[in-house]
Design an enzyme around this catalytic site. Sequence first.
Site, mmCIF file in Angstrom:
data_model
loop_
_atom_site.group_PDB
_atom_site.id
_atom_site.type_symbol
_atom_site.label_atom_id
_atom_site.label_comp_id
_atom_site.label_asym_id
_atom_site.label_seq_id
_atom_site.Cartn_x
_atom_site.Cartn_y
_atom_site.Cartn_z
ATOM 1 N N ARG A 88 2.476 -10.369 -9.703
ATOM 2 C CA ARG A 88 3.386 -9.400 -10.342
ATOM 3 C C ARG A 88 4.128 -8.587 -9.272
ATOM 4 N NH1 ARG A 88 -0.724 -4.561 -12.415
ATOM 5 N NH2 ARG A 88 -0.555 -3.369 -10.485
ATOM 6 N N ILE A 92 6.264 -6.740 -6.534
ATOM 7 C CA ILE A 92 7.025 -7.171 -5.365
ATOM 8 C C ILE A 92 6.643 -8.601 -4.974
ATOM 9 C CG2 ILE A 92 7.375 -6.712 -2.898
ATOM 10 C CD1 ILE A 92 7.030 -3.694 -3.564
ATOM 11 N N VAL A 120 -8.135 -11.765 -1.392
ATOM 12 C CA VAL A 120 -7.850 -11.834 0.051
ATOM 13 C C VAL A 120 -8.952 -11.203 0.896
ATOM 14 C CG1 VAL A 120 -5.323 -11.957 -0.169
ATOM 15 C CG2 VAL A 120 -6.430 -9.706 0.025
ATOM 16 N N ASN A 134 1.353 -9.573 1.153
ATOM 17 C CA ASN A 134 1.911 -8.568 0.243
ATOM 18 C C ASN A 134 0.836 -7.833 -0.552
ATOM 19 O OD1 ASN A 134 3.951 -7.450 -1.879
ATOM 20 N ND2 ASN A 134 2.541 -8.742 -3.065
ATOM 21 N N GLY A 147 -1.733 -5.530 -2.016
ATOM 22 C CA GLY A 147 -2.043 -4.174 -1.579
ATOM 23 C C GLY A 147 -2.499 -3.333 -2.747
ATOM 24 N N LYS A 196 -6.205 9.980 -3.187
ATOM 25 C CA LYS A 196 -6.929 11.255 -3.335
ATOM 26 C C LYS A 196 -6.640 12.051 -2.076
ATOM 27 C CE LYS A 196 -9.916 10.983 -6.916
ATOM 28 N NZ LYS A 196 -9.732 11.845 -8.074
ATOM 29 N N TYR A 218 -4.381 4.948 2.529
ATOM 30 C CA TYR A 218 -3.234 4.039 2.390
ATOM 31 C C TYR A 218 -2.342 4.120 3.639
ATOM 32 C CZ TYR A 218 0.755 1.830 -0.041
ATOM 33 O OH TYR A 218 1.785 1.013 -0.421
ATOM 34 N N LYS A 238 -1.406 1.107 6.199
ATOM 35 C CA LYS A 238 -0.031 0.645 6.376
ATOM 36 C C LYS A 238 0.466 0.902 7.806
ATOM 37 C CE LYS A 238 0.591 -0.956 2.205
ATOM 38 N NZ LYS A 238 0.741 -2.403 1.994
HETATM 39 P P1 NAI Z 1 1.313 -4.168 -7.644
HETATM 40 O O1 NAI Z 1 0.076 -3.371 -7.851
HETATM 41 O O2 NAI Z 1 2.310 -4.224 -8.741
HETATM 42 O O3 NAI Z 1 0.923 -5.665 -7.229
HETATM 43 C C1 NAI Z 1 -0.040 -5.935 -6.242
HETATM 44 C C2 NAI Z 1 -0.570 -7.332 -6.440
HETATM 45 O O4 NAI Z 1 -1.580 -7.559 -5.429
HETATM 46 C C3 NAI Z 1 -1.262 -7.511 -7.806
HETATM 47 O O5 NAI Z 1 -0.846 -8.709 -8.408
HETATM 48 C C4 NAI Z 1 -2.738 -7.534 -7.449
HETATM 49 O O6 NAI Z 1 -3.526 -8.301 -8.366
HETATM 50 C C5 NAI Z 1 -2.714 -8.146 -6.056
HETATM 51 N N1 NAI Z 1 -3.938 -7.851 -5.333
HETATM 52 C C6 NAI Z 1 -4.551 -6.650 -5.219
HETATM 53 N N2 NAI Z 1 -5.705 -6.786 -4.532
HETATM 54 C C7 NAI Z 1 -5.809 -8.090 -4.203
HETATM 55 C C8 NAI Z 1 -6.777 -8.842 -3.513
HETATM 56 N N3 NAI Z 1 -7.893 -8.287 -3.031
HETATM 57 N N4 NAI Z 1 -6.587 -10.168 -3.341
HETATM 58 C C9 NAI Z 1 -5.469 -10.774 -3.849
HETATM 59 N N5 NAI Z 1 -4.520 -10.106 -4.522
HETATM 60 C C10 NAI Z 1 -4.693 -8.775 -4.700
HETATM 61 O O7 NAI Z 1 1.961 -3.605 -6.296
HETATM 62 P P2 NAI Z 1 3.464 -3.641 -5.782
HETATM 63 O O8 NAI Z 1 4.109 -2.360 -6.101
HETATM 64 O O9 NAI Z 1 4.112 -4.904 -6.163
HETATM 65 O O10 NAI Z 1 3.196 -3.633 -4.195
HETATM 66 C C11 NAI Z 1 3.150 -4.808 -3.397
HETATM 67 C C12 NAI Z 1 2.962 -4.394 -1.944
HETATM 68 O O11 NAI Z 1 4.012 -3.495 -1.568
HETATM 69 C C13 NAI Z 1 1.660 -3.649 -1.679
HETATM 70 O O12 NAI Z 1 1.175 -4.028 -0.404
HETATM 71 C C14 NAI Z 1 2.079 -2.199 -1.673
HETATM 72 O O13 NAI Z 1 1.198 -1.403 -0.922
HETATM 73 C C15 NAI Z 1 3.439 -2.306 -1.032
HETATM 74 N N6 NAI Z 1 4.322 -1.179 -1.297
HETATM 75 C C16 NAI Z 1 4.775 -0.904 -2.572
HETATM 76 C C17 NAI Z 1 5.634 0.166 -2.764
HETATM 77 C C18 NAI Z 1 6.189 0.493 -4.114
HETATM 78 O O14 NAI Z 1 6.948 1.465 -4.215
HETATM 79 N N7 NAI Z 1 5.887 -0.242 -5.164
HETATM 80 C C19 NAI Z 1 6.035 1.055 -1.659
HETATM 81 C C20 NAI Z 1 5.498 0.666 -0.387
HETATM 82 C C21 NAI Z 1 4.692 -0.408 -0.227
#
Ligand code: NAI
Length: 489
Positions: free
Chosen positions: A255, A257, A300, A328, A330, A335, A395, A399
């Site tokens: 889902r 990004i 992961v 990707n 994350g 907190k 976090y 990062k």
């Molecule tokens: P999201 O929460 O919508 O998607 C994250 C995906 O990673 C999910 O599908 C989840 O199941 C998967 N995931 C989580 N833990 C996992 C694991 N242990 N093994 C395999 N898959 C795992 O997050 P989003 O917003 O799409 O973020 C993607 C990346 O971008 C992350 O690294 C996040 O930290 C980073 N990011 C996002 C920002 C934002 O504004 N949304 C801003 C800055 C960075």
Amino acid sequence: MAGLLERAVTSGPGRAVAGRLGLAEPPHLRRGRALPAGPVVLASLAGSDLAARSLAILGLAPGSPVLDGTLLDGTVLDGTGEDPAPAYQGHIGALVVDARGLVTIAGLEKLRAVLRPAMRALEASGRVVLLADADVEGPEASAVHQALDGINRTVGKELRGGATTNLVHIPSDLDPGDLASTLSFLLEGRSAFVDGQAWTVGPSSSLASALPKSALAPEIPGASGRFGSEGADEGGEERHAPLAGRVVVVTGAARGIGAQIATVAARDGATVVCVDVPAAGEPLAALANQLRGSALQQDVTSPEAGERIAAHVASRHGGAGIHGMVHNAGITRDKLLVNTDARRWSQVLEVNLAAQLRINQALLDGRAGGITDGGRLVSIASTSGIAGNKGQANYAASKAGVIGHVRALAPELAGRRITVNAVAPGFIETEMTAKIPFVQREVFRRANSLGQGGQPVDVAETICYFLQPASGGVTGQVIRVCGQNLVGQ
Ligand code: NAI
């Protein structure tokens, strides 16, 4: 469901009130492979022809080139008069300023002279691209080098209508072919949410200069070299496939990004391996099927994650190995530090940082299904890892750690022509950020030069710019995809 306040400001009368509160509709951003509609104007301030040669590789013959602030027809741009004649005829799509060789404070006047009229003439979602020397010597040249950074950041804050500016540092003797993928990215809508940034493009021993023009140039039907339009690009995603025949692995692909990264990599021709936790198996499989790639249910943080990814690639996608590994996946466990227990701390550091190091180690040891020479490693950092963020010590640590890892690994892997880069997204509209309370979300969303949150596709496009074979000279870089977020550094 949207909260009461959110629904109020998005309703008809609510929008008027929101406008008066400074929450006016943000500009529409040109996205995708579309070039600006108007001409690309080239200004060479100190005799460098690199930008001109690189634009030529892209099939972009610049309109109205300027030299030393003088249009080729002899018009002096923006003299010191009170009401200078319009320097550019009508709107321009982009201004590319080749400032290589500009080493004096007096010389900066030439930059002002070409930028000032462009501030008015630039079309909506237009572009300013500044090219400067990466290595300078001496106090004045160093001061000018830094001054260009200040100008770039300020122009980003002053441009309107979704127009952006970015600065590219270039070492001497760069082959114009090594710059082409970067210029193409910056001019097209793919860089919509990258604003006020600076990064370095170095020489590539990779395929860039040997690539056929078609692998670099945007192909816009009806475009005669320098023109393209957003409308012309619609529905034409499959025309351009720089990643054809290459395997790209994306973690956290079910889902947000990650799903967009997989989608854009597939648009660019890649065979995509979508990795996510078993709990996300259903959307993961649906996406992989839709993209004609494959799905791998894999946490992961498992110690064997790297080995399992390699085994999956070797068995499902033949012996070619991985061209692009995109870290990707994350999580956040926010907190204040005063309330952060060991569990919240380690969960975030494990998923966001330690897992990447372990997976990279396994995939780089030469095993079948591992990363090939000439491959690409890309990680997702965050502006929180650059500026810090209250309530996100875990976090931000993870990062910032990603950025440290990328910078250390890039020179180590240069001998294998493997590039290592990171994107640092700011506020991106995903399920992760939808959980933030509305007022706080609206503040984050608006606190950047483009007045809006980014879309997952904006992060995905920047990652796919790194993944391109033609981006072999881009390594050890961290590009913020944040619309020039105004918070922190
Ligand atoms: P999201 O929460 O919508 O998607 C994250 C995906 O990673 C999910 O599908 C989840 O199941 C998967 N995931 C989580 N833990 C996992 C694991 N242990 N093994 C395999 N898959 C795992 O997050 P989003 O917003 O799409 O973020 C993607 C990346 O971008 C992350 O690294 C996040 O930290 C980073 N990011 C996002 C920002 C934002 O504004 N949304 C801003 C800055 C960075």
